[in-house]
Design a protein around this motif. Structure first.
Motif, PDB file in Angstrom:
ATOM      1  N   LEU A  61       0.821  -1.211   0.000  1.00 21.10           N
ATOM      2  CA  LEU A  61       0.000   0.000   0.000  1.00 21.10           C
ATOM      3  C   LEU A  61       0.857   1.264   0.000  1.00 21.10           C
ATOM      4  O   LEU A  61       0.380   2.334   0.374  1.00 21.10           O
ATOM      5  CB  LEU A  61      -0.933   0.017   1.221  1.00 21.10           C
ATOM      6  CG  LEU A  61      -1.986  -1.089   1.307  1.00 21.10           C
ATOM      7  CD1 LEU A  61      -2.802  -0.946   2.590  1.00 21.10           C
ATOM      8  CD2 LEU A  61      -2.915  -1.067   0.098  1.00 21.10           C
ATOM      9  N   THR A  62       2.099   1.160  -0.454  1.00 15.52           N
ATOM     10  CA  THR A  62       2.987   2.314  -0.361  1.00 15.52           C
ATOM     11  C   THR A  62       2.540   3.476  -1.259  1.00 15.52           C
ATOM     12  O   THR A  62       2.667   4.644  -0.886  1.00 15.52           O
ATOM     13  CB  THR A  62       4.428   1.904  -0.730  1.00 15.52           C
ATOM     14  OG1 THR A  62       4.424   1.269  -2.021  1.00 15.52           O
ATOM     15  CG2 THR A  62       4.995   0.932   0.299  1.00 15.52           C
ATOM     16  N   THR A  63       2.010   3.182  -2.433  1.00 16.10           N
ATOM     17  CA  THR A  63       1.552   4.257  -3.321  1.00 16.10           C
ATOM     18  C   THR A  63       0.348   4.968  -2.721  1.00 16.10           C
ATOM     19  O   THR A  63       0.276   6.202  -2.711  1.00 16.10           O
ATOM     20  CB  THR A  63       1.185   3.697  -4.705  1.00 16.10           C
ATOM     21  OG1 THR A  63       2.304   2.998  -5.249  1.00 16.10           O
ATOM     22  CG2 THR A  63       0.792   4.824  -5.651  1.00 16.10           C
ATOM     23  N   PHE A  64      -0.611   4.197  -2.216  1.00 17.27           N
ATOM     24  CA  PHE A  64      -1.783   4.797  -1.584  1.00 17.27           C
ATOM     25  C   PHE A  64      -1.372   5.633  -0.380  1.00 17.27           C
ATOM     26  O   PHE A  64      -1.846   6.764  -0.204  1.00 17.27           O
ATOM     27  CB  PHE A  64      -2.750   3.684  -1.163  1.00 17.27           C
ATOM     28  CG  PHE A  64      -3.980   4.178  -0.447  1.00 17.27           C
ATOM     29  CD1 PHE A  64      -4.994   4.823  -1.134  1.00 17.27           C
ATOM     30  CD2 PHE A  64      -4.122   4.001   0.921  1.00 17.27           C
ATOM     31  CE1 PHE A  64      -6.125   5.294  -0.478  1.00 17.27           C
ATOM     32  CE2 PHE A  64      -5.246   4.460   1.587  1.00 17.27           C
ATOM     33  CZ  PHE A  64      -6.248   5.108   0.884  1.00 17.27           C
ATOM     34  N   TYR A  65      -0.486   5.115   0.439  1.00 15.65           N
ATOM     35  CA  TYR A  65      -0.028   5.849   1.629  1.00 15.65           C
ATOM     36  C   TYR A  65       0.665   7.148   1.221  1.00 15.65           C
ATOM     37  O   TYR A  65       0.469   8.196   1.849  1.00 15.65           O
ATOM     38  CB  TYR A  65       0.910   4.967   2.443  1.00 15.65           C
ATOM     39  CG  TYR A  65       1.408   5.596   3.722  1.00 15.65           C
ATOM     40  CD1 TYR A  65       0.553   6.320   4.555  1.00 15.65           C
ATOM     41  CD2 TYR A  65       2.755   5.475   4.107  1.00 15.65           C
ATOM     42  CE1 TYR A  65       1.008   6.897   5.729  1.00 15.65           C
ATOM     43  CE2 TYR A  65       3.214   6.045   5.285  1.00 15.65           C
ATOM     44  CZ  TYR A  65       2.339   6.761   6.094  1.00 15.65           C
ATOM     45  OH  TYR A  65       2.789   7.324   7.262  1.00 15.65           O
ATOM     46  N   GLY A  66       1.444   7.086   0.131  1.00 13.86           N
ATOM     47  CA  GLY A  66       2.104   8.292  -0.336  1.00 13.86           C
ATOM     48  C   GLY A  66       1.114   9.373  -0.759  1.00 13.86           C
ATOM     49  O   GLY A  66       1.312  10.555  -0.479  1.00 13.86           O
ATOM     50  N   LEU A  67       0.017   8.956  -1.415  1.00 15.49           N
ATOM     51  CA  LEU A  67      -1.005   9.923  -1.825  1.00 15.49           C
ATOM     52  C   LEU A  67      -1.734  10.501  -0.619  1.00 15.49           C
ATOM     53  O   LEU A  67      -2.080  11.687  -0.599  1.00 15.49           O
ATOM     54  CB  LEU A  67      -2.000   9.253  -2.780  1.00 15.49           C
ATOM     55  CG  LEU A  67      -1.473   8.957  -4.190  1.00 15.49           C
ATOM     56  CD1 LEU A  67      -2.479   8.125  -4.964  1.00 15.49           C
ATOM     57  CD2 LEU A  67      -1.168  10.251  -4.932  1.00 15.49           C
ATOM     58  N   ILE A  68      -1.985   9.668   0.381  1.00 17.57           N
ATOM     59  CA  ILE A  68      -2.648  10.151   1.589  1.00 17.57           C
ATOM     60  C   ILE A  68      -1.786  11.192   2.289  1.00 17.57           C
ATOM     61  O   ILE A  68      -2.274  12.196   2.810  1.00 17.57           O
ATOM     62  CB  ILE A  68      -2.947   8.973   2.533  1.00 17.57           C
ATOM     63  CG1 ILE A  68      -4.053   8.085   1.942  1.00 17.57           C
ATOM     64  CG2 ILE A  68      -3.357   9.472   3.914  1.00 17.57           C
ATOM     65  CD1 ILE A  68      -5.385   8.782   1.762  1.00 17.57           C
ATOM     66  N   GLN A  69      -0.473  10.959   2.294  1.00 16.59           N
ATOM     67  CA  GLN A  69       0.433  11.942   2.889  1.00 16.59           C
ATOM     68  C   GLN A  69       0.483  13.223   2.047  1.00 16.59           C
ATOM     69  O   GLN A  69       0.591  14.327   2.590  1.00 16.59           O
ATOM     70  CB  GLN A  69       1.834  11.343   3.008  1.00 16.59           C
ATOM     71  CG  GLN A  69       1.952  10.235   4.043  1.00 16.59           C
ATOM     72  CD  GLN A  69       3.351   9.649   4.078  1.00 16.59           C
ATOM     73  OE1 GLN A  69       3.857   9.173   3.061  1.00 16.59           O
ATOM     74  NE2 GLN A  69       3.990   9.699   5.238  1.00 16.59           N
ATOM     75  N   LYS A  70       0.404  13.060   0.734  1.00 16.14           N
ATOM     76  CA  LYS A  70       0.482  14.216  -0.158  1.00 16.14           C
ATOM     77  C   LYS A  70      -0.776  15.069  -0.089  1.00 16.14           C
ATOM     78  O   LYS A  70      -0.709  16.292  -0.232  1.00 16.14           O
ATOM     79  CB  LYS A  70       0.702  13.727  -1.591  1.00 16.14           C
ATOM     80  CG  LYS A  70       0.957  14.832  -2.603  1.00 16.14           C
ATOM     81  CD  LYS A  70       1.286  14.246  -3.974  1.00 16.14           C
ATOM     82  CE  LYS A  70       1.595  15.329  -4.988  1.00 16.14           C
ATOM     83  NZ  LYS A  70       1.943  14.758  -6.321  1.00 16.14           N
ATOM     84  N   TYR A  71      -1.933  14.408   0.119  1.00 17.15           N
ATOM     85  CA  TYR A  71      -3.208  15.137   0.172  1.00 17.15           C
ATOM     86  C   TYR A  71      -3.902  14.858   1.513  1.00 17.15           C
ATOM     87  O   TYR A  71      -4.949  14.221   1.577  1.00 17.15           O
ATOM     88  CB  TYR A  71      -4.113  14.709  -0.988  1.00 17.15           C
ATOM     89  CG  TYR A  71      -3.475  14.879  -2.343  1.00 17.15           C
ATOM     90  CD1 TYR A  71      -3.249  16.150  -2.867  1.00 17.15           C
ATOM     91  CD2 TYR A  71      -3.091  13.781  -3.105  1.00 17.15           C
ATOM     92  CE1 TYR A  71      -2.651  16.314  -4.107  1.00 17.15           C
ATOM     93  CE2 TYR A  71      -2.511  13.935  -4.349  1.00 17.15           C
ATOM     94  CZ  TYR A  71      -2.284  15.207  -4.843  1.00 17.15           C
ATOM     95  OH  TYR A  71      -1.694  15.366  -6.070  1.00 17.15           O
ATOM     96  N   PRO A  72      -3.344  15.356   2.618  1.00 22.14           N
ATOM     97  CA  PRO A  72      -3.885  15.032   3.948  1.00 22.14           C
ATOM     98  C   PRO A  72      -5.246  15.650   4.224  1.00 22.14           C
ATOM     99  O   PRO A  72      -5.915  15.262   5.180  1.00 22.14           O
ATOM    100  CB  PRO A  72      -2.819  15.597   4.897  1.00 22.14           C
ATOM    101  CG  PRO A  72      -2.197  16.719   4.114  1.00 22.14           C
ATOM    102  CD  PRO A  72      -2.171  16.239   2.690  1.00 22.14           C
ATOM    103  N   GLN A  73      -5.663  16.618   3.391  1.00 18.21           N
ATOM    104  CA  GLN A  73      -6.966  17.242   3.631  1.00 18.21           C
ATOM    105  C   GLN A  73      -8.103  16.226   3.564  1.00 18.21           C
ATOM    106  O   GLN A  73      -9.173  16.431   4.146  1.00 18.21           O
ATOM    107  CB  GLN A  73      -7.215  18.382   2.635  1.00 18.21           C
ATOM    108  CG  GLN A  73      -7.259  17.971   1.171  1.00 18.21           C
ATOM    109  CD  GLN A  73      -5.923  18.063   0.491  1.00 18.21           C
ATOM    110  OE1 GLN A  73      -4.895  17.772   1.101  1.00 18.21           O
ATOM    111  NE2 GLN A  73      -5.923  18.479  -0.778  1.00 18.21           N
ATOM    112  N   ILE A  74      -7.876  15.117   2.864  1.00 16.57           N
ATOM    113  CA  ILE A  74      -8.900  14.071   2.788  1.00 16.57           C
ATOM    114  C   ILE A  74      -9.144  13.482   4.166  1.00 16.57           C
ATOM    115  O   ILE A  74     -10.286  13.339   4.617  1.00 16.57           O
ATOM    116  CB  ILE A  74      -8.459  12.966   1.813  1.00 16.57           C
ATOM    117  CG1 ILE A  74      -8.292  13.535   0.408  1.00 16.57           C
ATOM    118  CG2 ILE A  74      -9.449  11.806   1.811  1.00 16.57           C
ATOM    119  CD1 ILE A  74      -7.643  12.572  -0.558  1.00 16.57           C
ATOM    120  N   LEU A  75      -8.071  13.160   4.857  1.00 14.89           N
ATOM    121  CA  LEU A  75      -8.205  12.479   6.139  1.00 14.89           C
ATOM    122  C   LEU A  75      -8.656  13.411   7.249  1.00 14.89           C
ATOM    123  O   LEU A  75      -9.129  12.943   8.282  1.00 14.89           O
ATOM    124  CB  LEU A  75      -6.874  11.823   6.512  1.00 14.89           C
ATOM    125  CG  LEU A  75      -6.409  10.719   5.559  1.00 14.89           C
ATOM    126  CD1 LEU A  75      -5.125  10.086   6.062  1.00 14.89           C
ATOM    127  CD2 LEU A  75      -7.481   9.652   5.404  1.00 14.89           C
TER     128      LEU A  75
END
Length: 401
Positions: A42-56
């Motif tokens: 899940l490294t790619t997904f985790y990278g996107l979550i870190q890049k766009y934290p406004q989602i979380l």
């Protein structure tokens, strides 16, 4: 640092404090960041979550969430999908909306689903440029019968389930009718100038007749006035809410835009809307849901009853005469190889790549979903991880566990 980048950095810092606070209070389950960082697929997904934290940052607003996390292989498929350009160009609007569509409201494990019964679950996707459904766009989740094992990765705010294809949010009405070859219905909406109104309507349910249903009527429908045809079309549209197949119980009456009622009837495994058989159900739209039926409904014959002993139901319009030509399709705007008049020479030349005018309620990103179920159209892709029987439709958002 620009204002946008500064805001993202601030959001990331705030999210870090939020996770640390929650983790300190619960001290039982790990936080989402720790969980994702420990999953090598899940490294790619985790990278996107870190890049766009406004989602979380939206997560504390919900009582738990279910995150459908695409694995690394899912992102490797992007060059072969309609999301390729958006990801190549780091299109933040598209990427964040697609990621929001992978987060379901409520913490739901596979064990909570009833095998064979579809569950329609709202997501965090609520951007009006992408959806016009109250409470967030839905995904359809169906648990397969049998000894199917699905691994739920729990964290202190919900559960993560791994999928191996990205979900593309449902498309608008015109894209969907084209994908499912419902062009006579689409053309009739254009002919009556209803297309923009229906596409822009919120929380809509449509019972769209298949093309052959219009051909079986022939002049009985093609010779109608605009007012008569409008009345017929309105009789196929429910504007009072999104009615999935799970809402279509035997004897249910639904009030149409035309003002009359349609009745849901069950006979064995078949479902009928008045006397028209329900052929394909739960095709998600950006503004609701569409069901395909076998006949055109007649507002002047609301009491029409099916004959379950025969395979195909007879038309419910007087003087119906089958024809070979498909009515109303000429009203659909040209999309490819369209003739263009040369004003200087007075001759017509053909050009390709012309696009249909954007209807209200269409996604502004240009990303279009493929069909989630097939009716002579693109089939849902059957996939899986480990021993789990997980099917994710690339577009239309059907997930089968």
């Amino acid at each position: 640092m620009g204002s946008s980048q500064g805001w993202i950095a601030t959001a990331a810092l705030a999210f870090g404090y939020l996770i640390a606070s929650i983790n300190a209070q619960t001290n039982t389950l790990t936080d989402l960041g720790t969980l994702l960082s420990g999953e090598k697929n899940l490294t790619t997904f985790y990278g996107l979550i870190q890049k766009y934290p406004q989602i979380l940052l939206q997560l504390p607003s919900f009582n738990g969430v279910t995150i459908l996390a695409p694995n690394n292989d899912a992102f490797n498929k992007i060059p072969y999908t309609e999301l390729n350009t958006a990801f190549q160009n780091n299109d933040q609007a598209t990427i964040t909306n697609v990621l929001e569509y992978h987060i379901l409201q409520g913490s739901r494990t596979a064990a909570e689903l009833t095998p064979g019964e579809p569950a329609f679950i709202p997501t965090l996707l609520a951007n009006p440029a992408w959806t016009n459904v109250t409470g967030g766009q839905n995904v359809e989740n169906v648990k397969q019968a049998g000894d199917v094992v699905v691994f739920d990765l729990k964290f202190n705010g919900g559960v993560v389930q791994v999928i191996d294809s990205l979900l593309i949010p449902p498309s608008n009405l015109t894209d969907t009718t084209n994908s499912f070859n419902l062009t006579a219905f689409e053309g009739a909406l254009y002919a009556t100038k209803k297309i923009e109104n229906v596409t822009a309507s919120k929380d809509i349910t449509i019972f769209a007749p298949q093309n052959s249903a219009f051909q079986n009527l022939g002049p009985a429908i093609s010779n109608m006035t605009i007012e008569q045809l409008s009345s017929v079309l309105d009789y196929h549209i429910i504007a009072s809410g999104v009615s999935f197949s799970s809402n279509l119980k035997n004897g249910t009456k639904l009030t149409t835009r035309q003002g009359g009622n349609i009745t849901v009837l069950h006979s064995g495994n078949n479902v009928y809307i008045n006397s028209a058989q329900l052929l394909t159900s739960d095709i998600l739209l950006s503004n609701g849901v569409l069901h395909v039926i076998g006949n055109v409904l007649n507002p002047e014959g609301p009491g029409a009853q099916p004959n379950p002993q025969i395979e195909s139901q007879a038309p419910v319009f007087a003087s119906a005469t089958p024809v070979e030509n498909l009515p109303f399709t000429s009203a659909i705007p040209c999309t490819t190889s369209c003739p263009v008049t040369d004003a200087s020479s007075g001759t017509g030349t053909a050009t390709s790549g012309a696009t249909k005018p954007t209807s209200a309620g269409a996604k502004s990103s240009g990303v279009h979903s493929s069909s989630s179920k097939a009716l002579g159209a693109a089939m849902a892709r059957e996939t899986g991880f480990g021993t789990a029987g997980l099917m994710v439709a690339l577009g239309g958002a059907v997930m089968m566990i």
